[in-house]
Design a protein around this motif. Structure first.
Motif, PDB file in Angstrom:
ATOM      1  N   ARG B  56      74.773  77.776  15.722  1.00  0.00           N
ATOM      2  CA  ARG B  56      75.542  76.706  16.365  1.00  0.00           C
ATOM      3  C   ARG B  56      77.025  76.780  16.004  1.00  0.00           C
ATOM      4  O   ARG B  56      77.641  75.808  15.627  1.00  0.00           O
ATOM      5  CB  ARG B  56      74.981  75.350  15.973  1.00  0.00           C
ATOM      6  CG  ARG B  56      73.645  75.103  16.639  1.00  0.00           C
ATOM      7  CD  ARG B  56      72.846  74.026  16.021  1.00  0.00           C
ATOM      8  NE  ARG B  56      71.632  73.800  16.770  1.00  0.00           N
ATOM      9  CZ  ARG B  56      70.698  74.709  17.005  1.00  0.00           C
ATOM     10  NH1 ARG B  56      70.849  75.942  16.603  1.00  0.00           N
ATOM     11  NH2 ARG B  56      69.625  74.399  17.685  1.00  0.00           N
ATOM     12  N   VAL B 182      69.037  79.764   9.380  1.00  0.00           N
ATOM     13  CA  VAL B 182      67.964  78.857   9.749  1.00  0.00           C
ATOM     14  C   VAL B 182      67.643  77.901   8.607  1.00  0.00           C
ATOM     15  O   VAL B 182      67.331  76.739   8.819  1.00  0.00           O
ATOM     16  CB  VAL B 182      66.717  79.679  10.131  1.00  0.00           C
ATOM     17  CG1 VAL B 182      65.531  78.767  10.379  1.00  0.00           C
ATOM     18  CG2 VAL B 182      67.001  80.520  11.353  1.00  0.00           C
ATOM     19  N   ASP B 183      67.747  78.389   7.373  1.00  0.00           N
ATOM     20  CA  ASP B 183      67.191  77.676   6.243  1.00  0.00           C
ATOM     21  C   ASP B 183      68.077  77.861   5.009  1.00  0.00           C
ATOM     22  O   ASP B 183      67.653  78.459   4.023  1.00  0.00           O
ATOM     23  CB  ASP B 183      65.803  78.300   5.979  1.00  0.00           C
ATOM     24  CG  ASP B 183      64.794  77.269   5.575  1.00  0.00           C
ATOM     25  OD1 ASP B 183      65.214  76.157   5.267  1.00  0.00           O
ATOM     26  OD2 ASP B 183      63.590  77.587   5.565  1.00  0.00           O
ATOM     27  N   VAL B 186      66.753  77.050   1.192  1.00  0.00           N
ATOM     28  CA  VAL B 186      65.750  77.944   0.628  1.00  0.00           C
ATOM     29  C   VAL B 186      66.351  79.326   0.404  1.00  0.00           C
ATOM     30  O   VAL B 186      66.093  79.982  -0.607  1.00  0.00           O
ATOM     31  CB  VAL B 186      64.516  78.032   1.548  1.00  0.00           C
ATOM     32  CG1 VAL B 186      63.468  78.944   0.950  1.00  0.00           C
ATOM     33  CG2 VAL B 186      63.924  76.661   1.779  1.00  0.00           C
ATOM     34  N   ALA B 237      60.992  82.560  21.889  1.00  0.00           N
ATOM     35  CA  ALA B 237      61.305  82.114  20.528  1.00  0.00           C
ATOM     36  C   ALA B 237      61.039  83.216  19.523  1.00  0.00           C
ATOM     37  O   ALA B 237      61.093  82.990  18.325  1.00  0.00           O
ATOM     38  CB  ALA B 237      60.486  80.868  20.195  1.00  0.00           C
ATOM     39  N   ARG B 295      50.230  70.213  27.863  1.00  0.00           N
ATOM     40  CA  ARG B 295      50.512  70.596  26.480  1.00  0.00           C
ATOM     41  C   ARG B 295      50.181  69.389  25.608  1.00  0.00           C
ATOM     42  O   ARG B 295      50.304  68.255  26.036  1.00  0.00           O
ATOM     43  CB  ARG B 295      52.000  70.941  26.371  1.00  0.00           C
ATOM     44  CG  ARG B 295      52.420  71.410  25.025  1.00  0.00           C
ATOM     45  CD  ARG B 295      53.895  71.610  24.988  1.00  0.00           C
ATOM     46  NE  ARG B 295      54.325  72.826  25.678  1.00  0.00           N
ATOM     47  CZ  ARG B 295      55.506  73.373  25.487  1.00  0.00           C
ATOM     48  NH1 ARG B 295      56.353  72.832  24.670  1.00  0.00           N
ATOM     49  NH2 ARG B 295      55.855  74.455  26.135  1.00  0.00           N
ATOM     50  N   ARG B 296      49.777  69.693  24.387  1.00  0.00           N
ATOM     51  CA  ARG B 296      49.450  68.614  23.463  1.00  0.00           C
ATOM     52  C   ARG B 296      50.695  67.782  23.166  1.00  0.00           C
ATOM     53  O   ARG B 296      51.755  68.330  22.951  1.00  0.00           O
ATOM     54  CB  ARG B 296      48.931  69.227  22.165  1.00  0.00           C
ATOM     55  CG  ARG B 296      48.228  68.254  21.274  1.00  0.00           C
ATOM     56  CD  ARG B 296      47.350  69.030  20.307  1.00  0.00           C
ATOM     57  NE  ARG B 296      48.140  69.625  19.234  1.00  0.00           N
ATOM     58  CZ  ARG B 296      48.589  68.920  18.201  1.00  0.00           C
ATOM     59  NH1 ARG B 296      48.370  67.643  18.118  1.00  0.00           N
ATOM     60  NH2 ARG B 296      49.256  69.527  17.241  1.00  0.00           N
ATOM     61  N   LEU B 298      53.456  65.901  21.308  1.00  0.00           N
ATOM     62  CA  LEU B 298      54.007  66.086  19.965  1.00  0.00           C
ATOM     63  C   LEU B 298      54.752  64.828  19.571  1.00  0.00           C
ATOM     64  O   LEU B 298      55.804  64.535  20.097  1.00  0.00           O
ATOM     65  CB  LEU B 298      54.964  67.277  19.952  1.00  0.00           C
ATOM     66  CG  LEU B 298      54.338  68.608  20.368  1.00  0.00           C
ATOM     67  CD1 LEU B 298      55.410  69.644  20.602  1.00  0.00           C
ATOM     68  CD2 LEU B 298      53.385  69.084  19.311  1.00  0.00           C
ATOM     69  N   LEU B 299      54.166  64.074  18.670  1.00  0.00           N
ATOM     70  CA  LEU B 299      54.813  62.841  18.260  1.00  0.00           C
ATOM     71  C   LEU B 299      55.473  63.045  16.907  1.00  0.00           C
ATOM     72  O   LEU B 299      54.877  63.644  16.010  1.00  0.00           O
ATOM     73  CB  LEU B 299      53.771  61.720  18.163  1.00  0.00           C
ATOM     74  CG  LEU B 299      53.077  61.403  19.485  1.00  0.00           C
ATOM     75  CD1 LEU B 299      51.933  60.433  19.246  1.00  0.00           C
ATOM     76  CD2 LEU B 299      54.051  60.812  20.483  1.00  0.00           C
ATOM     77  N   ALA B 301      56.361  62.407  13.276  1.00  0.00           N
ATOM     78  CA  ALA B 301      55.500  61.772  12.279  1.00  0.00           C
ATOM     79  C   ALA B 301      56.199  60.646  11.535  1.00  0.00           C
ATOM     80  O   ALA B 301      55.565  59.853  10.867  1.00  0.00           O
ATOM     81  CB  ALA B 301      55.029  62.825  11.287  1.00  0.00           C
ATOM     82  N   ALA B 302      57.525  60.592  11.650  1.00  0.00           N
ATOM     83  CA  ALA B 302      58.300  59.633  10.865  1.00  0.00           C
ATOM     84  C   ALA B 302      58.058  58.208  11.341  1.00  0.00           C
ATOM     85  O   ALA B 302      57.617  57.967  12.464  1.00  0.00           O
ATOM     86  CB  ALA B 302      59.778  59.970  10.955  1.00  0.00           C
ATOM     87  N   ALA B 304      56.041  55.801  10.366  1.00  0.00           N
ATOM     88  CA  ALA B 304      54.715  55.193  10.422  1.00  0.00           C
ATOM     89  C   ALA B 304      54.511  54.182   9.301  1.00  0.00           C
ATOM     90  O   ALA B 304      53.786  53.216   9.463  1.00  0.00           O
ATOM     91  CB  ALA B 304      53.650  56.271  10.350  1.00  0.00           C
ATOM     92  N   ALA B 305      55.176  54.393   8.213  1.00  0.00           N
ATOM     93  CA  ALA B 305      54.912  53.559   7.037  1.00  0.00           C
ATOM     94  C   ALA B 305      55.578  52.202   7.127  1.00  0.00           C
ATOM     95  O   ALA B 305      56.618  52.077   7.701  1.00  0.00           O
ATOM     96  CB  ALA B 305      55.388  54.258   5.778  1.00  0.00           C
TER      97      ALA B 305
END
Lengths: 297, 305
Positions: B56, B182-183, B186, B237, B295-296, B298-299, B301-302, B304-305
């Protein structure tokens, strides 16, 4: 890639504290270590020994320097004083024998890299030059990556672009990335943060399984000890003045924490065995809020 | 200029037979040089652009190219070759951008503001240089929007040498650079010199931008630097496949652009950019069509708590 010195399961899975008579050399040891960032001492006089194959949680209020402890162990940040040894050498020297999962990072949804490619970076991303397409190492890489992806249960989606996966799926692949080179020590920085409860439980179970079955020593920075409480060998509770270490039932008590922080702290145990720490200095409200609002009765 | 008359003579000769058309174009040394220069540049730009899009850093890439304009204009004014001006200025600008201290999460924004400031000032300097150098009027357009006329064999050699150096360096740095892109956290923990790689990448990007500037002009460098890479990354990809696809697209649009520009009266920069743009739009449409397949869900995950 495996180190012959590693003997999973050889160390009794019990706390030995800082007992110098311990037979096996500790995987991680700190002696009177302290760390300063920008002139401020985060923690000081921390002594700690972690044996092979142990599952250790690093706990403490926000801003106490839990992630910093991992950075010291990685050799990214030098300690201000004291001695730090990781896998028998200075921090940062152990290379691929240490796997690291930094604090919650989610990949940009537009990033066009497959989960497999992210895991692959953990395998040989730090090597210079181009891989030879006909080399034997390439087959090994493919086999090991498939194996580790299977281990974390990500086979179903590892070929999809990482940015399109859910937080839990990304986290599993990142654990696979950290594991792919068969590290002896896994440093995880809040891997359960921002996951929903089922995913927290699943990832905690996965890490526990890796620790037990693969014999990897795990040090996990955690905000909430509850999802991993039943799997822990010991906890490190950090405070400005130092740290207490030991088995969770001995450390996470009102008496120990009150002494550590010099202020009255209560530890409540809910009917299902969850621990709630009340009255910690520095952002105690947020700490307890996150746990008590967790949804379980 | 002989090239221009040759072009006028040839304009009528489009035959729909690609072999004949290529043979006809390649009868002229200036066209052979144009294809050589175009191909070399397309390959180098596609590979560098692929990393740039992944990192980017498109804005930095654009700035490096724009800086080439005062470089080229200044070099001509000083009596040196324009190519020399492109390379010196682009690489120097890369070092300046790399020297900006970066701390924390806002690093990108800080870098963007500084980059924009430097870019505007240098563009203005280029404008001044062209005004000081009276005889450069046609040259300004080709510096900004590209030209394939009058590329000498010597220029082709320089382009080849620089492109080869860039690709060799990138082959050596490729994997750690990808890791660091990318990372970065790490990668740093694994001992990859993230900061140093970032500087090295910008220098290589400067060289690639200087190359692309000489074909597409400084303002249209993205035709070769961004568009093929963005198209390829839209389509796949898989890193290796996407890198190869990026090169293929860049070479294809360059050849098509050169051919069309040769047989028509309109400028090269327009055609190369248009073909690259068309490829990108088609790729997006293809992705959109593929995304319609079930396609499945994709939600995230954040939360929820």
């Amino acid at each position: 890639m495996t180190t012959p010195a590693r003997t999973p399961g050889a160390v009794p899975r019990q706390d030995t504290g800082t007992d110098p008579a311990r037979s096996a050399a500790p995987v991680v040891s700190l002696r009177g270590a302290s760390v300063r960032i920008g002139g401020r001492t985060l923690w000081s006089d921390v002594g700690l020994d972690v044996g092979a194959g142990q599952f250790v949680a690093i706990l403490g209020p926000n801003g106490v320097g839990k992630s910093t402890l991992l950075k010291v162990l990685l050799g990214v940040l030098p300690p201000a004083s004291g001695e730090v040894r990781v896998l028998g050498t200075a921090p940062g020297r152990a290379g691929q024998r240490v796997g690291y999962l930094p604090q919650r990072r989610s990949f940009d949804p537009s990033l066009r890299m497959r989960g497999l490619d992210i895991v692959r970076l953990g395998w040989d991303g730090d090597r210079w030059g181009l891989p030879l397409p006909w080399s034997a190492g390439r087959r090994d890489a493919g086999r090991r990556i498939a194996e580790v992806v299977e281990l974390v249960g990500a086979s179903g989606y590892a070929h999809r672009p990482i940015g399109r996966l859910s937080g839990g799926e990304q986290q599993r692949l990142l654990i696979a990335q950290a594991l792919v080179r068969r590290p002896e020590l896994l440093l995880l920085d809040e891997p359960l943060d921002s996951l929903d409860l089922p995913n927290q439980a699943a990832v905690a179970a996965l890490v526990g399984r890796i620790c037990r079955e693969e014999g990897v020593t795990v040090m996990m920075v955690a905000h909430d000890v509850n999802p991993i409480l039943s799997r822990l060998d010991r906890v490190v509770y950090l405070a400005e003045g130092g740290a207490v270490t030991g088995p969770p039932e001995r450390v996470i008590t009102a008496e120990t924490l009150s002494r550590l922080y010099g202020t009255p702290i209560e530890v409540l145990r809910t009917s299902d065995g969850r621990l709630v720490v009340v009255g910690q200095p520095e952002a105690p409200a947020r700490h307890t809020d996150r746990h008590t609002a967790g949804g379980r009765p | 200029m002989t090239a221009v008359t040759a072009l006028a003579d040839a304009s009528a000769g489009w035959s729909w037979n690609p072999v004949d058309d290529l043979r006809q174009m390649w009868a002229y040394p200036f066209m052979v040089n144009a294809f050589r220069a175009g191909t070399i540049t397309a390959v180098a730009s596609a590979v560098m652009g692929w990393f740039m899009v992944l990192r980017r850093q498109s804005f930095a890439g654009h700035t490096l190219a724009v800086v080439g304009f005062p470089g080229a204009a200044g070099a001509v004014l000083a009596g040196a070759s324009a190519a020399c001006g492109y390379f010196v200025f682009c690489v120097a600008a890369a070092l300046v951008i790399a020297a900006v201290p970066r701390t924390g999460r806002d690093a990108g924004a800080q870098e963007a503001a500084l980059t924009g400031t430097v870019q505007a000032f240098l563009l203005a300097c280029g404008f001044l240089f062209t005004a000081l150098y009276k005889g450069l009027l046609g040259g300004v357009t080709s510096m900004l929007f590209g030209s394939f006329l009058g590329i000498t064999t010597g220029q082709v050699r320089v382009l080849l040498a620089v492109a080869a150096a860039v690709l060799v360096a990138l082959a050596a740095l490729g994997r750690p650079l990808l890791f660091a892109s990318v990372d970065p956290d790490v990668a740093a923990a694994r001992g990859v010199p993230v900061r140093l790689l970032s500087t090295g990448f910008l220098v290589l990007l400067g060289a690639a931008a200087a190359e692309a500037s000489q074909i597409t002009g400084t303002l249209l460098v993205f035709a070769l630097l961004v568009m093929p890479a963005a198209t390829a990354q839209t389509l796949t990809a898989r890193p290796v496949r996407s890198l190869a696809l990026s090169v293929a697209i860049a070479v294809a649009v360059t050849w098509l652009g050169l051919t069309t520009a040769y047989y028509s009266d309109y400028p090269l920069g327009f055609f190369v950019t248009t073909y690259a743009f068309a490829a990108y739009v088609l790729a997006r449409l293809a992705r959109l069509a593929a995304g319609r397949l079930p396609r499945r869900a994709l939600l995230p995950a954040a939360g929820a708590a």
